[in-house]
Write a protein that holds these residues in place. Structure first.
Motif, PDB file in Angstrom:
ATOM      1  N   GLN A 143       9.567  44.770  65.174  1.00  0.00           N
ATOM      2  CA  GLN A 143       9.525  43.693  64.183  1.00  0.00           C
ATOM      3  C   GLN A 143       8.245  43.681  63.352  1.00  0.00           C
ATOM      4  N   ASP A 144       7.461  44.758  63.424  1.00  0.00           N
ATOM      5  CA  ASP A 144       6.269  44.847  62.582  1.00  0.00           C
ATOM      6  C   ASP A 144       6.692  45.172  61.152  1.00  0.00           C
ATOM      7  N   ARG A 145       5.805  44.946  60.208  1.00  0.00           N
ATOM      8  CA  ARG A 145       6.119  45.154  58.797  1.00  0.00           C
ATOM      9  C   ARG A 145       6.251  46.623  58.422  1.00  0.00           C
ATOM     10  N   GLY A 146       5.942  47.529  59.347  1.00  0.00           N
ATOM     11  CA  GLY A 146       5.952  48.957  59.040  1.00  0.00           C
ATOM     12  C   GLY A 146       4.556  49.526  58.983  1.00  0.00           C
ATOM     13  N   ASP A 147       3.616  48.847  59.653  1.00  0.00           N
ATOM     14  CA  ASP A 147       2.206  49.254  59.657  1.00  0.00           C
ATOM     15  C   ASP A 147       2.010  50.326  60.733  1.00  0.00           C
ATOM     16  N   LEU A 148       2.158  51.587  60.346  1.00  0.00           N
ATOM     17  CA  LEU A 148       2.121  52.704  61.290  1.00  0.00           C
ATOM     18  C   LEU A 148       0.964  53.639  60.971  1.00  0.00           C
ATOM     19  N   GLN A 149       0.447  54.283  62.019  1.00  0.00           N
ATOM     20  CA  GLN A 149      -0.493  55.376  61.824  1.00  0.00           C
ATOM     21  C   GLN A 149       0.236  56.682  62.115  1.00  0.00           C
ATOM     22  N   TYR A 150       0.140  57.625  61.196  1.00  0.00           N
ATOM     23  CA  TYR A 150       0.751  58.935  61.381  1.00  0.00           C
ATOM     24  C   TYR A 150      -0.331  59.936  61.772  1.00  0.00           C
ATOM     25  N   ARG A 151      -0.016  60.733  62.757  1.00  0.00           N
ATOM     26  CA  ARG A 151      -0.921  61.789  63.210  1.00  0.00           C
ATOM     27  C   ARG A 151      -0.156  63.108  63.261  1.00  0.00           C
ATOM     28  N   ILE A 152      -0.870  64.180  62.944  1.00  0.00           N
ATOM     29  CA  ILE A 152      -0.309  65.523  63.065  1.00  0.00           C
ATOM     30  C   ILE A 152      -1.202  66.292  64.026  1.00  0.00           C
ATOM     31  N   ASN A 153      -0.616  66.747  65.116  1.00  0.00           N
ATOM     32  CA  ASN A 153      -1.398  67.409  66.177  1.00  0.00           C
ATOM     33  C   ASN A 153      -2.587  66.544  66.600  1.00  0.00           C
ATOM     34  N   ALA A 192     -11.612  67.449  59.968  1.00  0.00           N
ATOM     35  CA  ALA A 192     -11.858  66.862  58.652  1.00  0.00           C
ATOM     36  C   ALA A 192     -10.510  66.716  57.956  1.00  0.00           C
ATOM     37  N   PHE A 193     -10.284  65.558  57.341  1.00  0.00           N
ATOM     38  CA  PHE A 193      -8.992  65.325  56.708  1.00  0.00           C
ATOM     39  C   PHE A 193      -9.186  64.733  55.319  1.00  0.00           C
ATOM     40  N   ALA A 194      -8.206  64.961  54.467  1.00  0.00           N
ATOM     41  CA  ALA A 194      -8.218  64.403  53.117  1.00  0.00           C
ATOM     42  C   ALA A 194      -6.784  64.249  52.639  1.00  0.00           C
ATOM     43  N   ARG A 195      -6.555  63.188  51.881  1.00  0.00           N
ATOM     44  CA  ARG A 195      -5.224  62.946  51.325  1.00  0.00           C
ATOM     45  C   ARG A 195      -5.370  62.309  49.956  1.00  0.00           C
ATOM     46  N   TYR A 196      -4.619  62.837  48.993  1.00  0.00           N
ATOM     47  CA  TYR A 196      -4.559  62.247  47.654  1.00  0.00           C
ATOM     48  C   TYR A 196      -3.111  61.893  47.359  1.00  0.00           C
ATOM     49  N   VAL A 254      -4.292  64.475  64.919  1.00  0.00           N
ATOM     50  CA  VAL A 254      -5.287  64.204  63.880  1.00  0.00           C
ATOM     51  C   VAL A 254      -4.698  63.195  62.899  1.00  0.00           C
ATOM     52  N   ILE A 255      -5.493  62.199  62.547  1.00  0.00           N
ATOM     53  CA  ILE A 255      -5.029  61.118  61.676  1.00  0.00           C
ATOM     54  C   ILE A 255      -4.677  61.652  60.292  1.00  0.00           C
ATOM     55  N   LEU A 256      -3.491  61.281  59.811  1.00  0.00           N
ATOM     56  CA  LEU A 256      -3.126  61.506  58.420  1.00  0.00           C
ATOM     57  C   LEU A 256      -3.383  60.196  57.686  1.00  0.00           C
ATOM     58  N   PRO A 257      -4.345  60.148  56.757  1.00  0.00           N
ATOM     59  CA  PRO A 257      -4.704  58.879  56.114  1.00  0.00           C
ATOM     60  C   PRO A 257      -3.514  58.238  55.410  1.00  0.00           C
ATOM     61  N   GLU A 258      -3.589  56.917  55.279  1.00  0.00           N
ATOM     62  CA  GLU A 258      -2.560  56.198  54.549  1.00  0.00           C
ATOM     63  C   GLU A 258      -2.580  56.625  53.087  1.00  0.00           C
ATOM     64  N   GLY A 259      -1.400  56.603  52.479  1.00  0.00           N
ATOM     65  CA  GLY A 259      -1.294  56.933  51.068  1.00  0.00           C
ATOM     66  C   GLY A 259      -0.368  55.963  50.368  1.00  0.00           C
ATOM     67  N   LEU A 260       0.115  56.349  49.216  1.00  0.00           N
ATOM     68  CA  LEU A 260       1.011  55.529  48.416  1.00  0.00           C
ATOM     69  C   LEU A 260       2.403  56.127  48.487  1.00  0.00           C
ATOM     70  N   ARG A 283       4.509  48.463  33.576  1.00  0.00           N
ATOM     71  CA  ARG A 283       4.276  49.865  33.902  1.00  0.00           C
ATOM     72  C   ARG A 283       3.072  49.916  34.839  1.00  0.00           C
ATOM     73  N   LEU A 284       3.275  50.517  35.999  1.00  0.00           N
ATOM     74  CA  LEU A 284       2.253  50.518  37.037  1.00  0.00           C
ATOM     75  C   LEU A 284       1.901  51.946  37.421  1.00  0.00           C
ATOM     76  N   THR A 285       0.609  52.230  37.504  1.00  0.00           N
ATOM     77  CA  THR A 285       0.133  53.507  38.039  1.00  0.00           C
ATOM     78  C   THR A 285      -0.940  53.210  39.084  1.00  0.00           C
ATOM     79  N   LYS A 286      -0.853  53.911  40.205  1.00  0.00           N
ATOM     80  CA  LYS A 286      -1.820  53.750  41.288  1.00  0.00           C
ATOM     81  C   LYS A 286      -2.186  55.130  41.805  1.00  0.00           C
ATOM     82  N   SER A 287      -3.429  55.276  42.229  1.00  0.00           N
ATOM     83  CA  SER A 287      -3.853  56.520  42.868  1.00  0.00           C
ATOM     84  C   SER A 287      -4.785  56.175  44.018  1.00  0.00           C
ATOM     85  N   ASP A 288      -4.799  57.052  45.005  1.00  0.00           N
ATOM     86  CA  ASP A 288      -5.583  56.797  46.206  1.00  0.00           C
ATOM     87  C   ASP A 288      -6.109  58.126  46.737  1.00  0.00           C
ATOM     88  N   LEU A 289      -7.401  58.174  47.024  1.00  0.00           N
ATOM     89  CA  LEU A 289      -8.031  59.350  47.619  1.00  0.00           C
ATOM     90  C   LEU A 289      -8.771  58.912  48.872  1.00  0.00           C
TER      91      LEU A 289
END
Length: 726
Positions: free
Chosen positions: A110-120, A324-328, A122-128, A349-355
């Motif tokens: 029943q959570d809103r969908g607030d999940l942390q994703y990891r690969i092997n 070391a991790f990075a996500r755009y 290692v944290i995969l940062p949140e994105g859009l 009209r909406l544009t968003k970016s996240d690094l």
């Protein structure tokens, strides 16, 4: 209940018919019916042994001690209808307590969908990402859901952790090419390839998907209007073993996804009376007032790239991994310039970016036979940029438009944020069957505001020789406020126009703190495993989110207090070629007092929520999933289902989220025929039926508090796939 029994009975009958056909097909292929996976595994060598030892060492850093952990292997995913072609969110629906929320969103406990994703690990940062799926089941050797009262290495997210262990070339020797398609004009070519040489191992995968069911039907029609999607995904993993104790690895991923926003049929702006009451209808734009809803033309694009570089070192008593991790990621919403104003009063009209980039350091040390110590640190920095261009009409005090020529208001913002987390814990075994894990984490967040939180964690696990495992755990959670504080500024700038929000209060989003308790038991009887797990989560400043206004983007807000509680039952059974599973979750999620971003709600809703606990829009009392698979020589047949008792909605003239939508059962069927063409080549012929009994059900009706647009489940679809190994 009658609906569940009827559809479950039909599923069993259909599965039995598929099994009955097996002898007629068995003569055409190799009688041993080996999977193509067996042909890819190389003979055991020193490299394979070393890789396995390093994998085990890596897994020992972050065990989910005391948490509720559920696992699906790649073989299990392949047995699901659709196999690796389905999205990761569809795979996760087969875990206990996971329900669908539409638009590709899932809710865990029943959570809103607030999940942390990891690969092997290692944290995969949140994105859009709103509709899209950045990660594909195609890259996963194993998918784990870790939820409940989590140990100290997991933090800043309340829903749980999705940890994906990738496929590796060290265990593969070749690849596969696949073509899949069918209903809704769907076609999906894909490939995988992996191999190894001189201690260097690699795995790559890629896919391209297009169909006419990219989002969901907004009106229940089997073929949604204006719902085309094109999605590209690619992933690469390479590692190099340096001696027996060291390994360096690199993961790269990319996704580019485009969606049309589906149109609801049968409406016209001239007679439309939905949405905001802040202005008088009908509106006129450039002399136009009549606008059929079938002509609306909105679209959204989501793009993501990520990279993770890791170094692992292990000794007899210690293991250390540095990553070391990075996500755009960027997201853009393109409105209908005229139609959106006529229907909703604003064309945005909406544009968003996240690094986001960061460093993760974690290690484990075997202090003694009774104590295993773990510690780690995560540092990350984030920069987000937002631009909203809102075309609106000026109105007078009575809500009458002053002109039919729109004016455009632009809101730009950028935010910098950083996070620093430390954790330490001791896995103590005072008795042979008992493990106690004490942990503490320290989080410092500098984003919307600066905050520091200390979160204790403790769990106890009792394991017996008779296959019984009991666990009990407590976790203190700290969940930072989302970094979308500009949403209110942009909305309030539209006061005096047709785009004005329902109210004008705009308190900033707050960070959430939780007390989470979890108790469970699991019992194994040979191939049968049964589990029951209960939990209670009490939250201060509970974070929820909703879709408000024109763009299909979710915005966060807080309830002053929240309670989420439930119990989950799970059963799995495996015996020879037969396997089956079933899950049932009973839960309740409530909140009281909306204390941030109030401008998204009417004053009546704010007043009612201020004095009453109301069901969250993702609250669903009963959620179930299950399925079965049977292997008969070269033929494999399977079926799965999902059931939901219905999400919340607001009845006309009633209290917010005071009613529920009807329940539903969706049954899917699959058959896969393994045709051996040579010693190292197998052609898999797949036939899937999604929503086999054409269940017509609504996921959301657009009236729930923050629930967003109306969404219906998919109609019945037939799909065929060919997969060739090489």
């Amino acid at each position: 209940m009658r609906l569940i029994l009827r559809n479950a009975g039909l599923a069993i009958v259909s599965l039995a018919l598929l099994i009955a056909l097996a002898p007629a097909l068995a003569f055409a292929a190799d009688p041993d019916g080996d999977d193509d996976d067996d042909d890819k595994k190389p003979a055991v060598s020193e490299v394979v042994v070393t890789a396995h030892r390093l994998d085990t060492a890596r897994a020992s850093i972050d065990p989910g001690l005391g948490a509720s952990t559920y696992t699906l292997t790649n073989d299990a995913v392949e047995r699901l209808p659709g196999g690796e072609t389905i999205s990761l969110s569809q795979v996760l629906l087969q875990f206990p307590g996971v329900s669908q929320g539409g638009l590709g969103q899932i809710h865990i406990r029943q959570d809103r969908g607030d999940l942390q994703y990891r690969i092997n690990n290692v944290i995969l940062p949140e994105g859009l990402s709103e509709f899209g799926q950045v990660l594909s089941p195609r890259l996963a050797d194993r998918i784990e859901l870790i939820t409940g009262a989590l140990p100290a290495q997991y933090g800043l997210h309340g829903g749980g952790v999705i940890n994906i262990t990738t496929k590796s070339g060290v265990y593969l020797n070749g690849g596969q090419a696949e073509i899949y398609g069918g209903s809704h004009s769907e076609i999906e070519p894909a490939f995988e390839y992996g191999g190894s040489a001189n201690g260097t191992n690699f795995f790559v995968s890629g896919s391209y998907l297009q169909n006419n069911l990219g989002v969901a039907s907004p009106d229940g029609g089997a073929d949604p209007l204006h719902d085309r999607t094109e999605q590209f995904q690619a992933f690469a993993f390479i590692d190099h073993i340096i001696g027996a104790k060291d390994r360096v690895s690199l993961m790269l991923g990319s996704s580019d996804e485009r969606f049309q926003i589906p149109d609801q049929r049968g409406l016209n702006a001239l007679t439309y009376r939905g949405g905001s009451a802040a202005f008088q209808r009908p509106l006129v734009v450039y002399g136009v007032s009549s606008f059929p809803s079938e002509q609306l033309n909105e679209s959204q694009r989501e793009n993501t790239q990520f990279a993770i570089l890791s170094y692992l070192h292990t000794t007899e008593r210690a293991t250390l991994q540095v990553s070391a991790f990075a996500r755009y990621s960027d997201l853009s919403f393109h409105p209908d310039a005229v139609g959106d104003i006529l229907y909703s009063g604003v064309s945005q009209r909406l544009t968003k970016s996240d690094l986001t980039a960061g460093l993760q350091v974690e290690g484990v040390y075997n202090w003694s036979a009774d104590h295993t110590l773990r510690a780690g640190a995560v540092l990350s920095a984030q920069r987000t940029k937002n631009e909203t261009r809102s075309a609106v009409l000026a109105i007078d005090a009575q809500g009458r438009q002053r002109t039919d020529i729109p004016s455009t208001l632009t809101n730009r913002s950028s935010e910098n944020g950083s996070q620093a987390s430390l954790f330490a814990q001791d896995e103590w075994k005072p008795l042979a069957p008992l493990t106690i894990n004490f942990g503490l984490r320290l989080d410092h967040v500098d984003a919307v505001r600066q905050q520091t939180a200390l979160s204790p964690r403790v769990s106890a696990v009792w394991t017996t020789a008779t296959g019984t495992t009991l666990h009990a755990a407590y976790a203190r959670y700290f969940i930072p406020a989302p970094t979308d504080g500009d949403a209110g500024v942009g909305a309030l700038a539209l006061v005096g126009t047709t785009g004005a929000p329902p109210t004008f209060q705009n308190d900033p989003a707050r960070s959430e703190t939780d007390n989470y308790y979890d108790v469970g038991v699991q019992q194994k009887f040979g191939g049968l495993t049964f589990g029951i797990d209960g939990y209670w989560r009490g939250a201060k400043n509970l974070i929820d989110d909703g879709q408000f206004g024109a763009p299909i983007i979710r915005t966060a807000y807080n309830y002053r207090n929240g309670h989420i509680q439930g119990v989950e039952f799970s059963t799995t059974y495996t015996e020879g070629p037969f396997s089956a599973w079933s899950n049932l979750a009973i839960a309740q999620a409530r909140g009281r007092g909306i204390v941030s971003n109030q401008f998204n709600f009417t004053q009546a809703h704010l007043t009612f929520a201020g004095g009453h606990y109301i069901g969250l829009d993702q609250d669903q009392t009963y959620t179930a999933s299950g399925g079965a698979a049977y292997r008969w020589g070269p033929l494999q047949v399977s079926s799965d289902l999902i059931y939901g008792s219905g999400l919340r909605t607001t009845p006309l003239g009633g209290s917010p989220n005071g009613a529920r939508l009807p329940g539903y059962v969706q049954v899917n069927l699959a058959s896969v025929y393994h045709l051996r063409r040579s010693d190292h080549q197998v052609l898999d012929i797949r036939f899937d039926v999604i929503n086999a009994f054409d269940e017509h059900y609504e996921i959301r009706d657009g009236r729930g508090l923050g629930a967003g647009p109306a969404l219906w489940g998919p109609g019945r679809g037939f799909f065929v796939g060919l997969e060739q190994t090489f």
